[in-house]
Scaffold this motif. Structure first.
Motif, short mmCIF file in Angstrom:
data_model
loop_
_atom_site.label_atom_id
_atom_site.label_comp_id
_atom_site.label_asym_id
_atom_site.label_seq_id
_atom_site.Cartn_x
_atom_site.Cartn_y
_atom_site.Cartn_z
N PHE A 66 -32.90 -7.40 9.18
CA PHE A 66 -32.04 -6.15 8.94
C PHE A 66 -32.96 -5.15 8.85
CE2 PHE A 66 -30.68 -3.11 5.95
CZ PHE A 66 -29.39 -2.98 6.31
N VAL A 67 -34.34 -5.26 8.21
CA VAL A 67 -35.25 -4.11 8.13
C VAL A 67 -35.89 -3.69 9.31
CG1 VAL A 67 -37.34 -3.35 6.80
CG2 VAL A 67 -35.71 -4.33 5.55
N SER A 68 -36.11 -4.88 10.12
CA SER A 68 -36.72 -4.68 11.31
C SER A 68 -35.93 -3.69 12.25
CB SER A 68 -37.08 -5.92 12.07
OG SER A 68 -38.23 -6.65 11.29
N PHE A 69 -34.58 -3.96 12.40
CA PHE A 69 -33.70 -3.43 13.32
C PHE A 69 -33.73 -1.95 12.87
CE2 PHE A 69 -29.54 -1.81 14.58
CZ PHE A 69 -29.46 -2.10 15.83
N ALA A 70 -33.70 -1.74 11.53
CA ALA A 70 -33.55 -0.27 10.95
C ALA A 70 -34.65 0.44 11.35
CB ALA A 70 -33.38 -0.35 9.46
N GLY A 71 -35.93 -0.08 11.28
CA GLY A 71 -37.26 0.47 11.64
C GLY A 71 -37.25 0.68 13.01
N PHE A 72 -36.77 -0.18 13.77
CA PHE A 72 -37.13 0.13 15.45
C PHE A 72 -35.79 1.30 15.67
CE2 PHE A 72 -34.99 -0.77 19.76
CZ PHE A 72 -35.90 -0.71 20.30
N THR A 73 -34.80 1.39 15.09
CA THR A 73 -33.64 2.05 15.45
C THR A 73 -34.09 3.64 14.90
OG1 THR A 73 -32.03 0.58 15.16
CG2 THR A 73 -31.24 2.97 15.34
N LEU A 74 -34.84 3.58 13.86
CA LEU A 74 -35.20 4.91 13.47
C LEU A 74 -36.24 5.50 14.24
CD1 LEU A 74 -35.48 7.16 11.38
CD2 LEU A 74 -37.25 5.77 10.03
N LEU A 75 -37.39 4.78 14.80
CA LEU A 75 -38.26 5.17 16.11
C LEU A 75 -37.52 5.71 17.12
CD1 LEU A 75 -41.15 2.53 15.56
CD2 LEU A 75 -41.00 4.88 14.48
N VAL A 76 -36.65 4.93 17.63
CA VAL A 76 -35.97 5.36 18.74
C VAL A 76 -35.03 6.51 18.49
CG1 VAL A 76 -34.03 4.68 20.58
CG2 VAL A 76 -35.84 3.07 19.68
N SER A 77 -34.33 6.83 17.39
CA SER A 77 -33.56 8.02 17.23
C SER A 77 -34.36 9.16 17.13
CB SER A 77 -32.64 7.78 16.18
OG SER A 77 -33.47 7.43 15.02
N GLN A 78 -35.65 9.00 16.65
CA GLN A 78 -36.30 10.13 16.28
C GLN A 78 -37.00 10.48 17.49
OE1 GLN A 78 -39.22 8.48 13.40
NE2 GLN A 78 -38.76 10.45 11.75
N ALA A 79 -37.40 9.62 18.53
CA ALA A 79 -37.85 9.98 19.78
C ALA A 79 -36.86 10.71 20.69
CB ALA A 79 -38.24 8.85 20.42
N LEU A 80 -35.69 10.19 20.58
CA LEU A 80 -34.56 10.59 21.49
C LEU A 80 -34.31 12.21 21.01
CD1 LEU A 80 -32.28 7.78 21.83
CD2 LEU A 80 -33.71 8.96 23.54
#
Length: 321
Positions: A66-80
């Motif tokens: 759960f935490v890994s998916f949230a962290g990855f999604t945060l990085l991607v959303s910030q970049a986008l």
């Protein structure tokens, strides 16, 4: 700020203590327990991973996922979001833009929503039960006891703010950047009272708290056949595991806010104490929705005080130290 008092919760909060029928085990062969408290409901036999065998979830693997998916999604959303809003290759300008409150809140909002949506579909496949049942969300308990839980959050919030004036805090902290303009404050207020409490409570009280407790009990389990059979036929957590998990997850809860508070250790200690209050609510009510409601009420008290002090967010200069 000094440690906020932990208000007692009512003893009569309704909850379901039901457990599935499991095969009989000789009580004399079971390992001793110290103040065992059931806080994770076992699924009905029809939903169990085996015939009548209750599963302990969420365990540490589920929490890491759960935490890994949230962290990855945060990085991607910030970049986008950064790429869409700033067409520049200047590293300095990109770093400045990435720290803008609206971009940060927008990225976190996207992350929280996408993570919860994905979890709603993925974890039931792993748990063989609904997502809300797995994390013990139980909104009905929170709804029935809202008139008790909301005042608890408000009381703790106002108490912490009252004590805050006595705590030495750096003159300038990163969190101040979220209170520069009225639009930023309104955005943070909506985010902090609606979405953030739900996601943080699901993360810390729904996943990490039971995961650390389950791991603690597993590591301390006697390596005997009787102990293993007892483990696989129960979902109880020992008092020691509950205390350990409450402390450890509360430390993590405070640390994720460390950057915003410029690592002011006294302020972080207060957040640690607030997290213990939220964990107490979750354990006593057996409902993550209840701790989320208290968390939202706590945040609301902060923004309500800010709203009054700044004349409806129109005079933010009054916040200057």
């Amino acid at each position: 700020m000094s440690q906020p008092a932990t208000p007692p919760l009512p003893e009569d909060l309704p909850c379901d203590y039901s457990q599935p029928q499991v095969s009989a085990v000789d009580a004399s062969t079971l390992p001793p327990t110290n103040g065992e408290a059931i806080i994770i409901e076992a699924p009905p036999p029809s939903e169990a991973p085996g015939p009548g065998v209750p599963a302990r979830v969420p365990h540490l693997g589920h929490a890491i996922l759960f935490v890994s998916f949230a962290g990855f999604t945060l990085l991607v959303s910030q970049a986008l979001l950064l790429g869409m809003s700033h067409a520049t290759t200047d590293p300095q300008k990109l770093m400045t833009a990435a720290a803008h409150p609206k971009l940060l809140v927008g990225a976190m909002a996207i992350t929280y929503v996408l993570t919860l949506i994905a979890s709603f579909f993925v974890f039931p496949l792993l748990w063989k039960r609904s997502f809300s049942n797995g994390i013990q969300w139980d909104f009905d308990i929170a709804r029935r006891n809202a008139w008790k839980l909301i005042p608890i959050g408000l009381l703790v919030g106002f108490l912490v703010q009252a004590i805050s004036s006595l705590i030495p805090v750096p003159k300038s902290i990163p969190m101040d950047d979220f209170f520069r303009t009225p639009s930023d404050v309104w955005l943070v207020t909506a985010f902090g009272t609606l979405l953030a409490p739900i996601f943080e409570e699901i993360t810390f009280r729904g996943f990490l708290f039971p995961a650390f407790a389950i791991a603690y009990d597993w590591l301390s389990l006697p390596r005997t056949p009787a102990a293993r059979e007892h483990w696989h036929n129960t979902t109880g957590l020992t008092l020691a595991s509950i205390i350990f998990s409450a402390i450890f997850s509360s430390i993590l809860f405070a640390l994720i806010h460390a950057e915003q508070l410029a690592h002011a250790w006294v302020a972080l200690f207060v957040l640690f104490c607030v997290s213990l209050v939220l964990t107490t609510v979750r354990v006593r009510t057996r409902s993550v929705a209840s701790s989320a409601l208290v968390h939202a009420s706590y945040n609301l008290s902060v923004f309500l005080t800010l709203f009054i002090a700044t004349g409806g967010f129109r005079h933010l200069e009054r916040l200057a130290r």
